[in-house]
Design an enzyme around this catalytic site. Structure first.
Site, mmCIF file in Angstrom:
data_model
loop_
_atom_site.group_PDB
_atom_site.id
_atom_site.type_symbol
_atom_site.label_atom_id
_atom_site.label_comp_id
_atom_site.label_asym_id
_atom_site.label_seq_id
_atom_site.Cartn_x
_atom_site.Cartn_y
_atom_site.Cartn_z
ATOM 1 N N CYS A 44 6.256 -2.993 21.366
ATOM 2 C CA CYS A 44 6.629 -2.527 22.704
ATOM 3 C C CYS A 44 7.455 -3.587 23.438
ATOM 4 O O CYS A 44 8.570 -3.877 23.046
ATOM 5 C CB CYS A 44 5.381 -2.116 23.479
ATOM 6 S SG CYS A 44 5.741 -1.175 24.978
ATOM 7 N N LEU A 45 6.924 -4.205 24.502
ATOM 8 C CA LEU A 45 7.667 -5.255 25.191
ATOM 9 C C LEU A 45 7.967 -6.402 24.232
ATOM 10 O O LEU A 45 9.047 -7.006 24.280
ATOM 11 C CB LEU A 45 6.879 -5.768 26.400
ATOM 12 C CG LEU A 45 7.570 -6.849 27.235
ATOM 13 C CD1 LEU A 45 8.830 -6.319 27.901
ATOM 14 C CD2 LEU A 45 6.625 -7.433 28.280
ATOM 15 N N GLN B 20 11.070 -5.610 22.393
ATOM 16 C CA GLN B 20 12.264 -5.812 23.206
ATOM 17 C C GLN B 20 12.577 -7.296 23.371
ATOM 18 O O GLN B 20 13.747 -7.707 23.337
ATOM 19 C CB GLN B 20 12.062 -5.139 24.566
ATOM 20 C CG GLN B 20 11.874 -3.639 24.479
ATOM 21 C CD GLN B 20 11.189 -3.057 25.708
ATOM 22 O OE1 GLN B 20 11.074 -3.708 26.750
ATOM 23 N NE2 GLN B 20 10.723 -1.816 25.600
ATOM 24 N N GLY C 219 9.734 2.293 29.268
ATOM 25 C CA GLY C 219 10.848 2.755 30.085
ATOM 26 C C GLY C 219 12.124 1.988 29.817
ATOM 27 O O GLY C 219 13.170 2.292 30.401
ATOM 28 N N PHE C 220 12.045 0.969 28.948
ATOM 29 C CA PHE C 220 13.215 0.199 28.528
ATOM 30 C C PHE C 220 13.336 0.314 27.014
ATOM 31 O O PHE C 220 12.351 0.550 26.322
ATOM 32 C CB PHE C 220 13.086 -1.268 28.938
ATOM 33 C CG PHE C 220 13.111 -1.479 30.431
ATOM 34 C CD1 PHE C 220 14.278 -1.820 31.088
ATOM 35 C CD2 PHE C 220 11.952 -1.333 31.186
ATOM 36 C CE1 PHE C 220 14.310 -2.009 32.458
ATOM 37 C CE2 PHE C 220 11.971 -1.513 32.557
ATOM 38 C CZ PHE C 220 13.146 -1.851 33.199
ATOM 39 N N ASN D 103 4.968 4.386 25.041
ATOM 40 C CA ASN D 103 4.849 4.083 26.464
ATOM 41 C C ASN D 103 5.852 2.994 26.813
ATOM 42 O O ASN D 103 5.536 1.811 26.771
ATOM 43 C CB ASN D 103 3.425 3.625 26.805
ATOM 44 C CG ASN D 103 3.315 3.187 28.252
ATOM 45 O OD1 ASN D 103 4.114 3.588 29.095
ATOM 46 N ND2 ASN D 103 2.335 2.342 28.557
ATOM 47 N N SER E 147 0.627 -1.867 30.249
ATOM 48 C CA SER E 147 2.035 -1.487 30.284
ATOM 49 C C SER E 147 2.337 -0.519 31.423
ATOM 50 O O SER E 147 3.509 -0.315 31.769
ATOM 51 C CB SER E 147 2.454 -0.858 28.947
ATOM 52 O OG SER E 147 2.336 -1.781 27.893
ATOM 53 N N GLY F 145 3.544 -4.861 27.015
ATOM 54 C CA GLY F 145 3.418 -5.284 28.403
ATOM 55 C C GLY F 145 4.309 -4.457 29.310
ATOM 56 O O GLY F 145 5.119 -3.651 28.846
ATOM 57 N N GLY G 88 7.044 -3.730 32.742
ATOM 58 C CA GLY G 88 8.209 -4.260 33.414
ATOM 59 C C GLY G 88 9.442 -4.377 32.550
ATOM 60 O O GLY G 88 9.514 -3.915 31.409
ATOM 61 N N GLU H 46 -1.391 1.012 17.395
ATOM 62 C CA GLU H 46 -2.852 0.880 17.554
ATOM 63 C C GLU H 46 -3.483 2.060 18.274
ATOM 64 O O GLU H 46 -4.705 2.155 18.363
ATOM 65 C CB GLU H 46 -3.165 -0.411 18.331
ATOM 66 C CG GLU H 46 -3.097 -0.288 19.837
ATOM 67 C CD GLU H 46 -1.693 -0.035 20.374
ATOM 68 O OE1 GLU H 46 -1.568 0.503 21.482
ATOM 69 O OE2 GLU H 46 -0.713 -0.383 19.679
ATOM 70 N N HIS I 90 3.359 2.391 19.803
ATOM 71 C CA HIS I 90 2.037 1.759 19.811
ATOM 72 C C HIS I 90 1.239 2.179 18.579
ATOM 73 O O HIS I 90 0.534 3.188 18.599
ATOM 74 C CB HIS I 90 1.274 2.143 21.083
ATOM 75 C CG HIS I 90 1.723 1.386 22.286
ATOM 76 N ND1 HIS I 90 1.113 0.221 22.696
ATOM 77 C CD2 HIS I 90 2.741 1.599 23.141
ATOM 78 C CE1 HIS I 90 1.729 -0.242 23.768
ATOM 79 N NE2 HIS I 90 2.732 0.581 24.061
#
Length: 381
Positions: free
Chosen positions: A272-273, A276, A316-317, A314, A47, A244, A246, A358, A356
């Protein structure tokens, strides 16, 4: 011998320090992480692809590097910024120093700068594009100018699809379970594994797969761009959407596949990703955050039980709670800034979490999310 290094930010801020790791140049989005431990896991978290990580804890490298704590096969971060690199590393599991590890992985870093000043800049202005020049690249009268030019040339993560870049190229089976002191990682192939889970790899951390494997999951990991029809043809009991790097919005292949999966009654769990992407596939929108969430002490509240969990973060989006469709329900919120941390579909067996679970925050406050996924698959049966 101490070699010079320069960190430059797009706003014109310049820091002079000492080079650690490899000589050369790197650029990316500069973020700060407030975790006091886990620098090896942070560096190897996919990530952090195309990001230069600033660690706010002053002494980094005290315990060296070992062969077991990596979250992927290589360092994913674009660079490392720290205050102080200790001369000695001491831990019975250590096999090499942080500096040697960075050199072996060809990762550029900088030490001996005022990370407090840097963190204040990032906190007030948001994550900024930056560049590190180390060794010979940091020498010469035009070094600062070259560093600023490299920082400003980085396009930024908004609109950048990185999931397909870091994903595996071919499907594979995962058998490694959780770690035990003195025994290492468990081999789950001889264990009872009643559930078949297909995991989309958008930059998956290894410990996510280990925690699923230890809970009785036979795991098939597939590339990020695998069509839903191929995944469903494997007849999974559940589908996992990984973390992940981006921007999630350009990942149209993933959003399309998740929409098709949601048309079935297959249980879906995202982190996380993956969280989203589940939201986007369900009709919600995402936004770029200021400086994002990067740390291991973020309080998150379960809106159903009222319980507050300490989480590792972790990202940023974030998923924009405003305007969420009626079939999406908020389940968790950050107590730092009120941002959305968890959602679930009200019409499908699908849910997700932004942090996260984990990463041993709390240290096991958020692990029950994995158990919820198992229960969903059991209920479907």
């Amino acid at each position: 011998m101490i070699k010079p290094a320069i960190l430059a930010l797009e706003d014109g801020s310049v820091f002079h320090g000492s080079a650690i790791g490899a000589d050369g140049q790197t650029s990316g989005e500069v973020v700060f992480n407030t975790a006091m431990t886990g620098y090896q896991e942070i560096l190897t978290d996919p990530s952090y692809t195309r990001q230069i990580v600033t660690l706010t804890y002053p002494h980094i490298g005290n315990t060296g590097i070992n062969d077991e704590d990596n979250e992927s096969d290589h360092v994913a971060a674009a660079g490392l910024v720290i205050r102080d690199l200790p001369l000695l590393a001491s831990n019975f599991r250590s096999t090499r120093s942080l500096d040697q590890y960075l050199r072996d992985e060809n990762v550029v870093g900088i030490a001996d700068i005022d990370t407090r000043r840097l963190t204040r800049i990032l906190r007030e202005k948001g994550s900024l594009n930056g560049a590190i020049l180390a060794g010979e690249d940091a020498q010469g009268g035009d070094a600062v100018e070259r560093a600023l030019e490299a920082a400003r040339a980085f396009p930024g993560l908004k609109g950048m699809d990185l999931a397909k870049e870091v994903s595996c190229r071919e499907s594979f089976e995962w058998h490694e379970g959780e770690w035990t002191l003195g025994e290492g990682y468990a081999d789950t192939r001889e264990s009872e594994r009643p559930f078949h889970v297909v995991a989309y790899d958008y930059g998956v951390k290894h410990n996510i797969l280990r925690m699923l494997a230890s809970r009785g999951c036979r795991l098939t990991v597939v590339p990020a761009q695998t069509p839903a029809a191929e995944v469903l043809a494997l007849n999974p009991d559940g589908i996992f959407l990984s973390n992940g790097p981006g921007d999630p919005e350009p990942c149209d292949y993933a959003i399309t596949a998740i929409r098709e999966v949601l048309e079935t009654e297959t249980p879906v769990f995202g982190i996380c990703l993956g969280h989203q992407l589940l939201a986007l596939a369900s009709g919600a929108t995402t936004v770029k955050m200021g400086h994002g969430h990067h740390g291991a002490n973020h309080p998150v509240q379960d809106l159903d039980s009222g319980v507050v969990m300490i989480t590792s973060q972790n990202h940023g989006f974030a998923v924009d709670e405003a305007g969420m469709p009626s079939h999406l329900r908020a389940t968790h919120k950050s107590l730092f800034d009120g941002s959305l941390q968890g959602i679930e579909r009200t019409d499908r067996p699908a849910f997700s979490f932004q942090g996260h679970p984990e990463a041993s925050p709390g240290p096991q406050d958020v692990a029950p999310l994995f158990d919820r996924f198992i229960e969903m698959m059991r209920a479907r049966r």
